[in-house]
Design an enzyme around this catalytic site. Structure first.
Site, PDB file in Angstrom:
ATOM      1  N   LYS A  81       0.726  -1.045   0.204  1.00  0.00           N
ATOM      2  CA  LYS A  81       0.051  -0.043  -0.215  1.00  0.00           C
ATOM      3  C   LYS A  81       0.691   1.284   0.057  1.00  0.00           C
ATOM      4  CE  LYS A  81      -3.849   1.986   2.774  1.00  0.00           C
ATOM      5  NZ  LYS A  81      -4.891   2.027   3.831  1.00  0.00           N
ATOM      6  N   SER A 156      -9.774   1.683   2.912  1.00  0.00           N
ATOM      7  CA  SER A 156      -8.936   2.405   1.988  1.00  0.00           C
ATOM      8  C   SER A 156      -7.880   1.680   1.325  1.00  0.00           C
ATOM      9  CB  SER A 156      -8.382   3.533   2.837  1.00  0.00           C
ATOM     10  OG  SER A 156      -7.359   2.712   3.536  1.00  0.00           O
ATOM     11  N   SER A 180      -9.796  -0.707   6.715  1.00  0.00           N
ATOM     12  CA  SER A 180      -9.305  -0.578   5.472  1.00  0.00           C
ATOM     13  C   SER A 180      -8.549  -1.955   4.931  1.00  0.00           C
ATOM     14  CB  SER A 180      -8.096   0.490   5.449  1.00  0.00           C
ATOM     15  OG  SER A 180      -8.837   1.641   5.352  1.00  0.00           O
TER      16      SER A 180
HETATM   17  N1  GLN Z   1     -13.298   3.950   6.294  1.00  0.00           N
HETATM   18  C1  GLN Z   1     -12.517   4.336   7.519  1.00  0.00           C
HETATM   19  C2  GLN Z   1     -12.148   5.589   7.672  1.00  0.00           C
HETATM   20  O1  GLN Z   1     -12.197   6.375   6.849  1.00  0.00           O
HETATM   21  C3  GLN Z   1     -11.693   3.202   7.794  1.00  0.00           C
HETATM   22  C4  GLN Z   1     -10.218   3.621   7.107  1.00  0.00           C
HETATM   23  C5  GLN Z   1      -8.984   2.752   7.398  1.00  0.00           C
HETATM   24  O2  GLN Z   1      -9.046   1.864   7.911  1.00  0.00           O
HETATM   25  N2  GLN Z   1      -7.721   3.248   7.150  1.00  0.00           N
HETATM   26  O3  GLN Z   1     -11.393   6.198   8.322  1.00  0.00           O
END
Ligand code: GLN
Length: 477
Positions: A81, A156, A180
């Site tokens: 990532k 994400s 994410s």
């Molecule tokens: N959707 C969640 C957020 O936007 C989780 C994102 C993540 O785990 N990095 O905070």
């Protein structure tokens, strides 16, 4: 580029035995993945491919295999990532802010992968600074779902999930703050595990919300999730909250005995739960009972509070973590700036996207004098209540089961204009994030139109071994 052969490997151990048997070379494998990456470049999963470097690495690892000096991950081709630092390579958190930033050191997880001879093939698209659940906040544009390119990948870690889904690499690393790893894994029909908070070092990972962030694997098999987790876990002097607890041999998956499993009744009655998901989870519960597990409903009265609590705490932490991107210490510097204040203002205005700005403002607000007690301090207390309640449930049960997401992959563009609706998609995954517990998303079928669905299994602190063994057993039955 034309790949000579097509390979569909789901497990590292199959790759390793074919290499040993002389049916496969590491170079052929890398060339195949490079070809896949090129062929499916429209999916927008990779931001950068380390082509020459991976071919070079393939040669040297082939040699090590021949000499008998190769590490545990020899033959594993992995994508990372774009918020994990790899020395000498760009890392941008999919933000214009860091578009031209090159990592000056490697994250501990990267050092550990390389030490075991994994080949890192490129960096993967994600939501900007990992803020999002659909990969649509990325500066580089959305990642498309391989099953249906009109649909989101989830986020994400969307690039990390699609790269594995579309067989562009065997496995990937994602990060998970509130879901994410698990959400894109569910949308793409692959496996994703968020380890217990502190199990894996955060050193060299671009911080979003430091009391939540964890790195974890996304894979096509439980075996690969296990071996990757085994390699990246463990104490690291560079991350002072990383746990010194011994790392179990996750890859020696044991046969899972019948388990006592709780499902949260409120999750099945949650507003906005897709009827196909509800039906599917009920079927999974019946199936688990049929194969000998005990599955019982439990009540979790705080379900309506988890999203609000999560967003107050994570935006507060993000507003602090992202203050370093000011155009001077780090990041994009506006060409229009003419003094100190305009450097800060213009650089941050130009460098960050809308969602990141929204969260910095929200986080600054909840931390501000006059509102701190009403929001931030109160959310801390609610976090504690949630943790106590979930841990109490786990005293009587081995696991807690929920759907991973309230809906399957949705259309690109459908939710991005409504932040609240996007945040509600996190309702099931943030429970493990607020409590620091390990959770895995495992594929559990598809919708009628063929979109993948995921089931989330949460376990007790540091019991990843049990989660993995159970998941393997579940997938095989
Ligand atoms: N959707 C969640 C957020 O936007 C989780 C994102 C993540 O785990 N990095 O905070």
């Amino acid at each position: 580029m034309l790949a000579e052969k097509t390979y569909t490997y789901n497990r590292l151990q199959d790759i390793q035995s074919d290499i040993k048997a002389g049916i496969l070379s590491v170079e052929d494998l890398v060339n195949f993945y490079l070809h896949q990456i090129q062929q499916f470049s429209d999916l927008n999963a990779f931001i950068e491919v380390f082509t020459e470097e991976s071919i070079q690495q393939a040669k040297s690892i082939q040699e090590k295999i021949t000499n008998g000096t190769a590490g545990k991950l020899a033959g594993m081709v992995i994508g990372i990532k774009d918020n994990i630092s790899y020395k000498g390579h760009k890392v941008s958190a999919s933000s214009k802010m860091l578009e031209n930033y090159t990592a000056v050191y490697s994250a501990t997880v990267i050092e550990r992968l390389l030490k075991e001879d994994a080949i890192i093939i490129g960096r993967l698209n994600c939501d900007e600074f990992a803020m999002g659940a659909s990969n649509e906040t990325s500066y580089y544009g959305p990642v498309k779902n391989f099953i249906d390119p009109r649909k989101v990948s989830g986020g994400s870690s969307g690039g990390s999930a699609v790269a594995v889904q579309a067989n562009m690499c065997l496995a990937s690393l994602g990060t998970d703050t509130g879901g994410s790893i698990r959400q894109p894994a569910a949308f793409c029909g692959v496996i994703g595990i968020k380890p217990t908070y502190s199990r894996v070092s955060r050193y060299g990972v671009i911080a979003y919300a430091s009391s939540f962030d964890q790195v974890g694997p996304i894979t096509r098999s439980v075996e690969d999730a296990a071996i990757l987790l085994e390699v990246i876990s463990g104490r690291d002097e560079n991350d002072n909250i990383s746990s010194g607890k011994e790392v179990p041999q996750y890859s020696e998956l044991s046969k899972a005995a019948p388990k006592k499993i709780a499902y949260i009744e409120e999750t099945l009655n949650a507003e906005g739960l897709d009827p196909e998901i509800k039906k599917n989870i009920k079927e999974q519960i019946a199936h688990l009972k049929a194969i000998g597990h005990t599955v019982e409903p439990v009540s979790f009265e705080y379900l309506d509070y988890v999203v609000a609590t999560y967003y107050i705490l994570t935006t507060a932490e993000a507003s602090s973590n992202l203050s370093r991107y000011d155009g001077i210490h780090y990041g994009h510097r506006s060409e229009k700036a003419f003094d100190l204040e305009s450097t800060y203002k213009l650089s941050r205005s130009e460098g960050f996207g809308d969602e990141v700005k929204r969260r910095i403002m929200l986080g600054t607000f909840v931390l501000s004098a006059g509102y701190y007690d009403a929001y931030y301090a109160r959310a801390q207390k609610v976090r504690r209540l949630i943790k106590d309640k979930i841990e109490h449930i786990l005293k009587g049960y081995d696991f807690i089961l929920t759907p991973t997401t309230p809906s399957p992959a949705f259309d690109i563009g459908a939710k991005i204009t409504d932040p609240l609706e996007s945040y509600l998609a996190d309702i099931f995954t943030v429970i493990a994030s607020l409590t620091g517990l390990p959770a895995i998303s495992v594929p559990c079928g598809t919708t009628e139109t063929g979109l993948p669905l995921g089931i989330q299994i949460m376990g007790r602190s540091f019991e990843e071994d049990k989660l993995l063994s159970f998941s393997k057993d579940y997938l095989e039955k």
